[in-house]
Design a protein around this motif. Structure first.
Motif, PDB file in Angstrom:
ATOM      1  N   ALA A  62      10.180   8.006   0.529  1.00 15.18           N
ATOM      2  CA  ALA A  62       8.729   8.005   0.694  1.00 15.18           C
ATOM      3  C   ALA A  62       8.079   6.938  -0.183  1.00 15.18           C
ATOM      4  CB  ALA A  62       8.159   9.386   0.369  1.00 15.18           C
ATOM      5  N   VAL A  63       8.543   6.806  -1.426  1.00 13.78           N
ATOM      6  CA  VAL A  63       7.987   5.788  -2.323  1.00 13.78           C
ATOM      7  C   VAL A  63       8.212   4.398  -1.747  1.00 13.78           C
ATOM      8  CG1 VAL A  63       8.335   4.629  -4.544  1.00 13.78           C
ATOM      9  CG2 VAL A  63       8.072   7.078  -4.461  1.00 13.78           C
ATOM     10  N   TYR A  64       9.444   4.117  -1.322  1.00 12.56           N
ATOM     11  CA  TYR A  64       9.732   2.789  -0.780  1.00 12.56           C
ATOM     12  C   TYR A  64       8.934   2.520   0.494  1.00 12.56           C
ATOM     13  CZ  TYR A  64      13.453   2.136  -4.160  1.00 12.56           C
ATOM     14  OH  TYR A  64      14.167   1.995  -5.327  1.00 12.56           O
ATOM     15  N   ALA A  65       8.819   3.516   1.350  1.00 10.49           N
ATOM     16  CA  ALA A  65       8.060   3.340   2.590  1.00 10.49           C
ATOM     17  C   ALA A  65       6.578   3.110   2.306  1.00 10.49           C
ATOM     18  CB  ALA A  65       8.245   4.559   3.493  1.00 10.49           C
ATOM     19  N   LEU A  66       6.011   3.899   1.417  1.00  9.74           N
ATOM     20  CA  LEU A  66       4.594   3.740   1.101  1.00  9.74           C
ATOM     21  C   LEU A  66       4.331   2.423   0.362  1.00  9.74           C
ATOM     22  CD1 LEU A  66       3.649   7.391   0.134  1.00  9.74           C
ATOM     23  CD2 LEU A  66       2.801   6.084   2.082  1.00  9.74           C
ATOM     24  N   ASN A  67       5.241   2.029  -0.509  1.00 13.26           N
ATOM     25  CA  ASN A  67       5.072   0.751  -1.200  1.00 13.26           C
ATOM     26  C   ASN A  67       5.104  -0.414  -0.211  1.00 13.26           C
ATOM     27  OD1 ASN A  67       4.526   1.359  -3.859  1.00 13.26           O
ATOM     28  ND2 ASN A  67       6.681   1.533  -4.412  1.00 13.26           N
ATOM     29  N   ARG A  68       5.985  -0.327   0.766  1.00 13.68           N
ATOM     30  CA  ARG A  68       6.024  -1.380   1.801  1.00 13.68           C
ATOM     31  C   ARG A  68       4.725  -1.384   2.604  1.00 13.68           C
ATOM     32  NH1 ARG A  68      11.761  -0.337   2.598  1.00 13.68           N
ATOM     33  NH2 ARG A  68      12.838  -2.096   1.674  1.00 13.68           N
ATOM     34  N   LYS A  69       4.243  -0.186   2.934  1.00  7.98           N
ATOM     35  CA  LYS A  69       2.998  -0.081   3.715  1.00  7.98           C
ATOM     36  C   LYS A  69       1.826  -0.669   2.922  1.00  7.98           C
ATOM     37  CE  LYS A  69      -0.193   3.177   5.744  1.00  7.98           C
ATOM     38  NZ  LYS A  69      -0.593   4.563   5.880  1.00  7.98           N
TER      39      LYS A  69
END
Length: 183
Positions: free
Chosen positions: A168-175
């Motif tokens: 979730a952290v990696y996905a949100l950081n990419r977003k």
């Protein structure tokens, strides 16, 4: 100051937990002061457990926040200053929004790091079922009782939860990164 904040990263958790136990217990500076004011000391309590976990996870909060604040740069603050923004205004309307990825990463990493903590938790909170027993200590209890099936089930839940949090952290950081570039 930076070395003091990062100390829990390299200090054995039981050492940190021991000193927190002394500090928060009935004869410690914090615990004794609380008791003299008519309150309960914090050793072997949920509140003490939370305080110990926060101190233990402090490096996992500070590093992403420091990086995020440094990445904002001084130029935006200088521009906000020329527009007569107060220091508090500059922080909440300029720096905090630009550092949102750092806040998100810090929150998730510190929470995930605390999930598996054992040393500080056992020293400060003990192992009181229904009050201060946490998953990592429950796994230990199951292994000690040779109940590997229960230990495995609980450990698997923690693995899945921890992995999901990191995803979730990696996905949100990419977003946020894509949104930040696009806007």
């Amino acid at each position: 100051m930076e070395a003091l904040v990062m100390l829990p990263l390299v200090l054995p958790p039981t050492v940190l937990g021991f000193y927190l136990l002394l500090l928060l217990g009935p004869h410690g500076w914090v615990g004794g002061t609380l008791e003299s004011m008519g309150f309960q000391h914090l050793a072997f309590s949920f509140t003490g457990l939370v305080i110990g976990s926060m101190i233990y996870s402090l490096p996992f909060v500070m590093q992403p926040l420091t990086n995020a604040f440094q990445a904002t740069g001084k130029r935006v603050l200088e521009v906000a200053s020329t527009l007569r923004a107060s220091p508090l205004d500059r922080f909440f309307t300029v720096v905090a929004p630009l550092a949102r990825r750092g806040f998100l990463t810090a929150a998730v990493l510190s929470f995930a790091h605390t999930l598996g903590e054992f040393g500080v938790i056992i020293m400060v909170g003990g192992n009181i079922p229904g009050q201060t027993q946490v998953a990592s200590i429950a796994i230990y209890d199951h292994v000690e009782a040779m109940d590997y099936q229960s230990a495995h089930a609980l450990a698997l839940i923690l693995v899945v939860l921890s992995f999901s949090l990191l995803l979730a952290v990696y996905a949100l950081n990419r977003k946020f990164k894509v949104v930040g570039v696009a806007s």
